[in-house]
Design a protein around this motif. Structure first.
Motif, PDB file in Angstrom:
ATOM      1  N   ASN A 119       0.855  -1.188   0.000  1.00 36.70           N
ATOM      2  CA  ASN A 119       0.000   0.000   0.000  1.00 36.70           C
ATOM      3  C   ASN A 119       0.892   1.239   0.000  1.00 36.70           C
ATOM      4  OD1 ASN A 119      -2.804  -0.851   0.038  1.00 36.70           O
ATOM      5  ND2 ASN A 119      -2.363  -1.758   2.036  1.00 36.70           N
ATOM      6  N   ASN A 120       1.159   1.748  -1.191  1.00 36.50           N
ATOM      7  CA  ASN A 120       2.124   2.833  -1.360  1.00 36.50           C
ATOM      8  C   ASN A 120       1.484   4.147  -1.808  1.00 36.50           C
ATOM      9  OD1 ASN A 120       4.902   4.028  -2.087  1.00 36.50           O
ATOM     10  ND2 ASN A 120       3.867   3.982  -4.073  1.00 36.50           N
ATOM     11  N   ALA A 121       0.311   4.102  -2.424  1.00 34.24           N
ATOM     12  CA  ALA A 121      -0.300   5.319  -2.972  1.00 34.24           C
ATOM     13  C   ALA A 121      -0.488   6.373  -1.888  1.00 34.24           C
ATOM     14  CB  ALA A 121      -1.650   4.986  -3.611  1.00 34.24           C
ATOM     15  N   GLY A 122      -0.225   7.621  -2.244  1.00 32.10           N
ATOM     16  CA  GLY A 122      -0.386   8.702  -1.269  1.00 32.10           C
ATOM     17  C   GLY A 122      -0.461  10.057  -1.943  1.00 32.10           C
ATOM     18  N   VAL A 123      -1.030  11.013  -1.236  1.00 32.37           N
ATOM     19  CA  VAL A 123      -1.082  12.398  -1.709  1.00 32.37           C
ATOM     20  C   VAL A 123      -0.680  13.315  -0.559  1.00 32.37           C
ATOM     21  CG1 VAL A 123      -2.869  11.981  -3.437  1.00 32.37           C
ATOM     22  CG2 VAL A 123      -3.527  12.665  -1.125  1.00 32.37           C
ATOM     23  N   VAL A 124      -0.245  14.519  -0.890  1.00 38.37           N
ATOM     24  CA  VAL A 124       0.094  15.517   0.122  1.00 38.37           C
ATOM     25  C   VAL A 124      -0.278  16.888  -0.422  1.00 38.37           C
ATOM     26  CG1 VAL A 124       2.470  15.795  -0.701  1.00 38.37           C
ATOM     27  CG2 VAL A 124       1.912  16.384   1.662  1.00 38.37           C
ATOM     28  N   PHE A 125      -0.789  17.760   0.442  1.00 42.70           N
ATOM     29  CA  PHE A 125      -1.142  19.119   0.021  1.00 42.70           C
ATOM     30  C   PHE A 125      -0.184  20.147   0.611  1.00 42.70           C
ATOM     31  CE2 PHE A 125      -5.212  16.790  -0.326  1.00 42.70           C
ATOM     32  CZ  PHE A 125      -5.368  16.912  -1.694  1.00 42.70           C
ATOM     33  N   GLY A 126       0.211  19.977   1.869  1.00 44.36           N
ATOM     34  CA  GLY A 126       1.231  20.841   2.445  1.00 44.36           C
ATOM     35  C   GLY A 126       0.830  22.293   2.549  1.00 44.36           C
ATOM     36  N   THR A 127      -0.259  22.548   3.252  1.00 42.29           N
ATOM     37  CA  THR A 127      -0.677  23.931   3.466  1.00 42.29           C
ATOM     38  C   THR A 127      -1.248  24.072   4.874  1.00 42.29           C
ATOM     39  OG1 THR A 127      -1.922  25.759   2.478  1.00 42.29           O
ATOM     40  CG2 THR A 127      -3.041  23.637   2.618  1.00 42.29           C
ATOM     41  N   GLU A 128      -1.465  25.298   5.293  1.00 41.15           N
ATOM     42  CA  GLU A 128      -2.010  25.529   6.629  1.00 41.15           C
ATOM     43  C   GLU A 128      -3.367  24.849   6.763  1.00 41.15           C
ATOM     44  OE1 GLU A 128      -2.034  29.632   7.794  1.00 41.15           O
ATOM     45  OE2 GLU A 128      -0.164  30.022   6.727  1.00 41.15           O
ATOM     46  N   PHE A 129      -3.620  24.321   7.939  1.00 40.11           N
ATOM     47  CA  PHE A 129      -4.837  23.556   8.189  1.00 40.11           C
ATOM     48  C   PHE A 129      -6.098  24.326   7.782  1.00 40.11           C
ATOM     49  CE2 PHE A 129      -8.312  22.514  11.199  1.00 40.11           C
ATOM     50  CZ  PHE A 129      -8.594  21.236  10.734  1.00 40.11           C
ATOM     51  N   MET A 130      -6.192  25.595   8.163  1.00 42.54           N
ATOM     52  CA  MET A 130      -7.407  26.364   7.890  1.00 42.54           C
ATOM     53  C   MET A 130      -7.529  26.765   6.422  1.00 42.54           C
ATOM     54  SD  MET A 130      -9.192  26.224  10.538  1.00 42.54           S
ATOM     55  CE  MET A 130     -10.486  27.307   9.932  1.00 42.54           C
ATOM     56  N   GLN A 131      -6.473  26.554   5.642  1.00 40.09           N
ATOM     57  CA  GLN A 131      -6.556  26.838   4.212  1.00 40.09           C
ATOM     58  C   GLN A 131      -6.945  25.611   3.399  1.00 40.09           C
ATOM     59  OE1 GLN A 131      -2.916  28.691   2.888  1.00 40.09           O
ATOM     60  NE2 GLN A 131      -3.213  30.502   4.167  1.00 40.09           N
ATOM     61  N   LEU A 132      -6.997  24.458   4.044  1.00 39.73           N
ATOM     62  CA  LEU A 132      -7.376  23.234   3.340  1.00 39.73           C
ATOM     63  C   LEU A 132      -8.857  23.258   2.982  1.00 39.73           C
ATOM     64  CD1 LEU A 132      -5.479  20.654   5.566  1.00 39.73           C
ATOM     65  CD2 LEU A 132      -5.097  20.970   3.108  1.00 39.73           C
ATOM     66  N   GLN A 133      -9.165  22.864   1.768  1.00 38.84           N
ATOM     67  CA  GLN A 133     -10.553  22.712   1.355  1.00 38.84           C
ATOM     68  C   GLN A 133     -11.081  21.362   1.842  1.00 38.84           C
ATOM     69  OE1 GLN A 133     -12.161  25.295  -0.328  1.00 38.84           O
ATOM     70  NE2 GLN A 133     -10.237  26.319   0.190  1.00 38.84           N
ATOM     71  N   ASP A 134     -12.389  21.284   2.060  1.00 32.53           N
ATOM     72  CA  ASP A 134     -12.978  20.038   2.551  1.00 32.53           C
ATOM     73  C   ASP A 134     -12.684  18.865   1.617  1.00 32.53           C
ATOM     74  OD1 ASP A 134     -13.941  21.538   4.606  1.00 32.53           O
ATOM     75  OD2 ASP A 134     -16.057  21.394   4.058  1.00 32.53           O
ATOM     76  N   HIS A 135     -12.760  19.113   0.320  1.00 36.32           N
ATOM     77  CA  HIS A 135     -12.539  18.015  -0.626  1.00 36.32           C
ATOM     78  C   HIS A 135     -11.090  17.534  -0.580  1.00 36.32           C
ATOM     79  CE1 HIS A 135     -10.272  20.216  -3.789  1.00 36.32           C
ATOM     80  NE2 HIS A 135     -10.985  21.265  -3.406  1.00 36.32           N
ATOM     81  N   GLN A 136     -10.144  18.433  -0.228  1.00 38.86           N
ATOM     82  CA  GLN A 136      -8.755  18.012  -0.099  1.00 38.86           C
ATOM     83  C   GLN A 136      -8.577  17.099   1.116  1.00 38.86           C
ATOM     84  OE1 GLN A 136      -7.019  21.971   0.038  1.00 38.86           O
ATOM     85  NE2 GLN A 136      -6.170  21.728  -2.031  1.00 38.86           N
ATOM     86  N   ILE A 137      -9.225  17.452   2.209  1.00 40.61           N
ATOM     87  CA  ILE A 137      -9.143  16.632   3.413  1.00 40.61           C
ATOM     88  C   ILE A 137      -9.735  15.256   3.150  1.00 40.61           C
ATOM     89  CG2 ILE A 137      -9.927  16.400   5.808  1.00 40.61           C
ATOM     90  CD1 ILE A 137      -9.829  19.481   5.976  1.00 40.61           C
ATOM     91  N   GLU A 138     -10.875  15.217   2.483  1.00 38.95           N
ATOM     92  CA  GLU A 138     -11.495  13.929   2.152  1.00 38.95           C
ATOM     93  C   GLU A 138     -10.582  13.110   1.244  1.00 38.95           C
ATOM     94  OE1 GLU A 138     -15.203  15.149   0.501  1.00 38.95           O
ATOM     95  OE2 GLU A 138     -16.210  15.223   2.459  1.00 38.95           O
ATOM     96  N   LYS A 139      -9.962  13.778   0.272  1.00 34.46           N
ATOM     97  CA  LYS A 139      -9.089  13.093  -0.684  1.00 34.46           C
ATOM     98  C   LYS A 139      -7.887  12.462   0.016  1.00 34.46           C
ATOM     99  CE  LYS A 139      -7.480  12.604  -5.087  1.00 34.46           C
ATOM    100  NZ  LYS A 139      -8.215  12.040  -6.211  1.00 34.46           N
ATOM    101  N   ILE A 140      -7.240  13.204   0.906  1.00 33.87           N
ATOM    102  CA  ILE A 140      -6.025  12.686   1.533  1.00 33.87           C
ATOM    103  C   ILE A 140      -6.338  11.517   2.457  1.00 33.87           C
ATOM    104  CG2 ILE A 140      -5.909  14.210   3.577  1.00 33.87           C
ATOM    105  CD1 ILE A 140      -2.897  14.527   2.947  1.00 33.87           C
ATOM    106  N   PHE A 141      -7.500  11.562   3.117  1.00 36.82           N
ATOM    107  CA  PHE A 141      -7.886  10.423   3.954  1.00 36.82           C
ATOM    108  C   PHE A 141      -8.283   9.227   3.090  1.00 36.82           C
ATOM    109  CE2 PHE A 141      -7.794  13.314   7.470  1.00 36.82           C
ATOM    110  CZ  PHE A 141      -7.581  12.508   8.577  1.00 36.82           C
TER     111      PHE A 141
END
Length: 300
Positions: A119-141
């Motif tokens: 299980n190697n697949a992964g994503v990262v956004f690397g931004t301040e928590f309050m700047q994360l969009q909801d869809h980004q949080i869902e995507k990374i999880f």
């Protein structure tokens, strides 16, 4: 059993385990053969996933490649075939549970039961928590932790029937320590480490000792996943070195791989040091990185 006898037994086991560990320092660990094993690697269209696929190809494994990027998959497949491996390619979006389930059924019918799941697949956004969009949080999880669960649910039953297999979790040191601008990433990697630890204990409790587990936790790896990473106290690793450590861990059935191993001492110290000292160490670390969403630069 009397609690005193329990503690005496625990002490005896601890002494035996330490003596065994000392002896093993002088005896090369036996490496298992993966020739003919069906190895499925998610996120294998680039970076560490591609290098891992090539390492298994060198060992005559049957390779199953999953990634959302078809061009990357085809390039990885070409490299593996040049090494003499049989390769099967599937375009899969690991953020979608039903797509994972569908692809898994195809693999079982067209290739067979998976022996080693990476299980190697992964994503990262690397931004301040309050700047994360909801869809980004869902995507990374969805990609960094839930995909591990869905793939394992698909392929673990066959391993349990044979009482043989190997489940590999690619996590991160960010699954052991918090890093600013990576709050969501740390949360998923803590989850991945917890998933590995819990699954390992459950398989042992159920008597499936033939099913091995390995969790990889490197510091920053220079794969292009993050741009221009740098730290003052930890090294920035090249992916070939990390994959070498991973392959050694898989072939010798190591459960937890902290890369480099020297970082283990930092993780242990953080459990005992005062908070003020930890905060000072974090400032000394001076982690720098960039992504398409954020550029971390020094402030003079």
């Amino acid at each position: 059993m009397n609690i005193i006898l329990d503690y005496l037994l625990l002490f005896a086991i601890a002494v035996y385990s330490y003596l065994e560990a000392i002896v093993k320092c002088f005896i090369p660990l036996k490496r298992k053969s993966v020739s003919g094993d069906i190895v499925l690697i998610t996120g294998s269209g680039h970076g560490m996933g591609r290098i891992t696929a090539c390492e298994f190809a060198k060992r005559q494994s049957i390779i199953v490649l999953w990634d959302i990027n078809k061009q990357g998959l085809d390039e990885t497949a070409e490299e593996c075939r040049r090494l003499g491996a049989t390769v099967h390619v599937y375009v899969v979006d690991c953020s979608k549970r039903l797509e994972i389930y569908s692809a898994a059924e195809k693999v079982k019918k067209e290739v067979g039961d998976v022996d080693i799941l990476v299980n190697n697949a992964g994503v990262v956004f690397g931004t301040e928590f309050m700047q994360l969009q909801d869809h980004q949080i869902e995507k990374i999880f969805d990609v960094n932790i839930l995909a591990h669960i869905w793939t394992t649910k698909c392929f673990l039953p066959a391993m349990m029937k044979k009482s043989r297999g190997h489940i590999v979790t690619v996590a991160s040191v960010a699954g052991h320590v918090g890093i600013c601008y990576l709050v969501d990433y740390c949360a998923t990697k803590f989850g991945a480490v917890g998933f590995h630890t819990g699954l390992t204990e459950e398989l042992h409790a159920l008597g499936y000792d033939g099913i091995k587990t390995t969790c990889l936790c490197p510091v920053f790896v220079n794969t292009g996943f993050v741009q221009n990473p740098s730290t003052r106290l930890w090294p920035v690793l090249n992916p070939e070195y990390v994959v070498k450590c991973l392959m050694d861990g898989i072939l010798t059935n190591k459960k937890m791989l902290i890369v480099p191993s020297s970082v283990k001492h930092s993780l242990v110290l953080q459990q005992f040091l005062p908070e003020r000292v930890i905060n000072t160490l974090n400032k000394m670390q001076d982690i720098q990185f960039g992504t398409q969403f954020r550029s971390a630069t020094k402030k003079d």
